[in-house]
Design a protein around this motif. Structure first.
Motif, mmCIF file in Angstrom:
data_model
loop_
_atom_site.group_PDB
_atom_site.id
_atom_site.type_symbol
_atom_site.label_atom_id
_atom_site.label_comp_id
_atom_site.label_asym_id
_atom_site.label_seq_id
_atom_site.Cartn_x
_atom_site.Cartn_y
_atom_site.Cartn_z
ATOM 1 N N GLU A 169 58.162 49.432 46.981
ATOM 2 C CA GLU A 169 58.382 50.131 45.707
ATOM 3 C C GLU A 169 57.251 49.913 44.713
ATOM 4 O O GLU A 169 57.244 50.512 43.644
ATOM 5 N N SER A 170 56.318 49.008 45.048
ATOM 6 C CA SER A 170 55.206 48.762 44.128
ATOM 7 C C SER A 170 53.937 49.428 44.638
ATOM 8 O O SER A 170 53.637 49.383 45.828
ATOM 9 N N GLY A 171 53.190 50.015 43.713
ATOM 10 C CA GLY A 171 51.862 50.521 44.048
ATOM 11 C C GLY A 171 50.873 49.384 43.850
ATOM 12 O O GLY A 171 50.923 48.694 42.838
ATOM 13 N N VAL A 172 50.001 49.173 44.834
ATOM 14 C CA VAL A 172 49.081 48.032 44.744
ATOM 15 C C VAL A 172 47.669 48.422 45.180
ATOM 16 O O VAL A 172 47.467 49.403 45.907
ATOM 17 N N PHE A 173 46.708 47.612 44.725
ATOM 18 C CA PHE A 173 45.306 47.835 45.064
ATOM 19 C C PHE A 173 44.689 46.507 45.465
ATOM 20 O O PHE A 173 44.925 45.499 44.810
ATOM 21 N N CYS A 174 43.913 46.533 46.546
ATOM 22 C CA CYS A 174 43.235 45.279 46.900
ATOM 23 C C CYS A 174 41.950 45.568 47.668
ATOM 24 O O CYS A 174 41.751 46.670 48.205
ATOM 25 N N HIS A 175 41.101 44.561 47.691
ATOM 26 C CA HIS A 175 39.869 44.660 48.467
ATOM 27 C C HIS A 175 40.227 44.697 49.943
ATOM 28 O O HIS A 175 41.128 43.971 50.385
ATOM 29 N N ILE B 106 39.162 37.326 45.479
ATOM 30 C CA ILE B 106 39.171 38.565 46.260
ATOM 31 C C ILE B 106 40.166 39.505 45.591
ATOM 32 O O ILE B 106 41.357 39.189 45.479
ATOM 33 N N TYR B 107 39.675 40.636 45.172
ATOM 34 C CA TYR B 107 40.468 41.490 44.289
ATOM 35 C C TYR B 107 41.805 41.934 44.887
ATOM 36 O O TYR B 107 41.877 42.370 46.050
ATOM 37 N N VAL C 35 35.732 46.362 42.547
ATOM 38 C CA VAL C 35 35.570 46.699 43.966
ATOM 39 C C VAL C 35 35.037 48.126 44.115
ATOM 40 O O VAL C 35 35.589 49.049 43.530
ATOM 41 N N PRO C 36 33.960 48.304 44.903
ATOM 42 C CA PRO C 36 33.463 49.667 45.147
ATOM 43 C C PRO C 36 34.573 50.520 45.758
ATOM 44 O O PRO C 36 35.366 50.015 46.568
ATOM 45 N N GLU C 37 34.613 51.760 45.374
ATOM 46 C CA GLU C 37 35.690 52.675 45.775
ATOM 47 C C GLU C 37 35.951 52.665 47.291
ATOM 48 O O GLU C 37 37.102 52.673 47.730
ATOM 49 N N ASP C 38 34.873 52.596 48.089
ATOM 50 C CA ASP C 38 35.056 52.668 49.540
ATOM 51 C C ASP C 38 35.555 51.362 50.145
ATOM 52 O O ASP C 38 35.810 51.288 51.339
ATOM 53 N N GLN C 39 35.669 50.328 49.320
ATOM 54 C CA GLN C 39 36.213 49.060 49.846
ATOM 55 C C GLN C 39 37.567 48.720 49.235
ATOM 56 O O GLN C 39 38.112 47.648 49.455
ATOM 57 N N LEU C 40 38.072 49.671 48.450
ATOM 58 C CA LEU C 40 39.341 49.432 47.766
ATOM 59 C C LEU C 40 40.482 50.058 48.565
ATOM 60 O O LEU C 40 40.456 51.238 48.890
#
Ligand code: ATP
Ligand code: MG
Ligand code: MG
Ligand code: MG
Length: 436
Positions: free
Chosen positions: A218-224, A253-254, A268-273
């Motif tokens: 249920e959570s939206g998340v972002f990480c490296h 580490i993001y 974090v660069p877009e292509d590594q996110l």
């Protein structure tokens, strides 16, 4: 346990009201029964799993130096008036009036109550640090209870509360719980990523959520993307060590929940996110004096002057984990329990009850496995093999030991590992040495 007398009301069909796989499988395997919206009874199979999860949580809390207590589910509203949260908490709090017209509530969390216990007894900085935890049912009147035990209204939580004399001590307590959480989830076969998180109604300024990546989360998340193949515990320190370097490495580490992530502003660069969905299985907070100040929880410092306790709190969704583990570990046939939380270690399948040789070998295996301390579910029912295989795959015990007249003619039984599906024809003795 003999399956013929075990209370395990399995369902053949997928229940229509269940939307996600863990909820479907928990119902189909006869683990739980909904009694009201978001409120569940735990049936024997589910209760066994819940206790296994609880025990892992308990062992890591103890190893990390926290001490177990048990606080009540029902709390007095007066404590929450002291902290100012009685009005703030809103409709998620179930409010109750007793026969004397006193305002009570069913606890959604316990910061106030534990602070009250602390201030009643702790007088000196010498009694710190202190970390008290309990594993207790909580009630939150969720607007949309759903997904079975993942978002219940009544649910089991482990909540710990740390008290320190200063911010440096509190940060250490926080880092100790951070490590304990990584270890706890790893022991359940889960990869939980610590993510920078919002503090919400608990308050404070340092907070991490522990998130299991899952499409149904249920959570939206972002990480490296480095998190994908990373085992942070590989060179983790012990609980007694200095944890700062380890903590810095992990948090370097993001990883952030969508409340904290600002698109375009992450390092974090877009292509590594990686942008994904996740299940929040734990959440830790450092909130300093947010409760100790209004509730006057002070101790005498080294110079004799009163000092407000620096606090943190640390939650794990114990009942949510039962669902989260299934989300992370299942296939088309059913659940695949990690060994550490499986309701039984072995499912012993008698393909022909009534056949005297088969019965004798099964009895023998059953007694020897149990004597070795293993939990065995013995399917001694008078059912077709297909039904037995389907039920065993559905309930997902790590090992299946299948005994029938055909194999016994050649002196073999069949050993199947649920996770890989790999089957071996082996002697009785070999099966025992493999399992024990
Ligand atoms: P969520 O964002 O899912 O509503 P929360 O942030 O409100 O959870 P916390 O106050 O951080 O929850 O509580 C600690 C833990 O308790 C959570 O990390 C989660 O694992 C568990 N938990 C919270 N609410 C529920 C619920 N309704 N049902 C089951 N577990 C829950
Ligand atoms: Mg919530
Ligand atoms: Mg949350
Ligand atoms: Mg939370």
């Amino acid at each position: 346990m003999r399956l013929s007398s075990f209370f395990m009301p399995t369902l053949k069909e997928s229940p229509a009201d269940a939307q996600i796989v863990s909820h479907k499988l928990m119902l189909r395997a006869g683990m739980i029964r909904q009694t009201s919206a978001g409120i569940y009874a735990w049936l024997p199979l589910g209760w066994r799993v819940l206790q296994k999860i609880e025990q892992i949580v308990r062992e890591e809390q103890d190893a990390a130096g926290a001490q177990e207590i048990l606080m009540p589910t029902i709390q007095s509203a007066d404590l929450w008036r002291e902290s100012g949260r009685y009005d703030d908490y809103g409709k998620e709090m179930l409010r109750i009036t007793d026969r004397h017209d006193r305002d009570m509530l069913y606890g959604p969390t316990n910061e106030e109550m534990v602070t009250d216990i602390f201030r009643g007894f702790v007088r000196s900085y010498r009694q710190l640090p202190l970390n008290l935890y309990h594993i207790q049912w909580k009630f939150r009147d969720e607007i949309r209870p759903r997904f079975g035990v993942m978002r219940g209204r009544e649910f089991l939580m482990k909540d710990a509360y740390s008290f320190d004399i200063d911010a440096a001590g509190a940060r250490r307590s926080y880092q100790t719980m951070f490590l304990a959480y990584l270890r706890t989830f790893a022991r359940m076969g889960l990869k939980a990523i610590p993510m920078r998180a919002d503090t919400g109604p608990i308050g404070g300024d340092l907070s991490h959520e522990f998130i299991i990546l899952a499409e149904t989360g249920e959570s939206g998340v972002f990480c490296h993307r480095d998190w994908m193949n990373l085992d942070v515990l590989a060179d983790a320190p012990g609980y007694g060590d200095d944890l700062q370097a380890f903590f810095d490495k992990c948090t370097g580490i993001y990883a952030a929940t969508d409340e904290k992530h600002v698109p375009g502003e992450s390092p974090v660069p877009e292509d590594q996110l990686v942008s994904a969905r996740g299940i929040e299985v734990g959440h830790i907070f450092y909130f300093g004096t947010k409760y100790s100040k209004p509730m006057n929880a002070v101790v005498a410092g080294p110079d004799g002057n009163p000092v407000l306790a620096e606090m943190g709190s640390y939650g794990i969704g114990v009942s949510r984990l039962a669902g989260a583990i299934i989300e992370a570990s299942h296939d088309d046939h059913g659940i695949i329990w990690p060994d550490s939380v499986a309701p039984f270690n072995v499912g012993l399948v008698n393909l022909k009850p009534g056949d005297s040789q088969t019965d004798t070998v099964c009895q023998d295996l059953y007694h020897k496995l149990r004597a070795a301390g293993l939990d065995v579910l013995y399917d001694d029912r008078d059912e077709r093999p297909g039904v037995k295989f389907a039920d065993m795959d559905l309930i997902g015990l790590p090992w299946q030991l299948v005994v029938g007249p055909r194999g016994l003619k050649n002196g073999t039984v069949e050993l199947k590992r649920r996770a890989t599906g790999q089957k071996e024809e082996v002697s009785e003795e070999f099966a025992l040495t493999r399992l024990i």
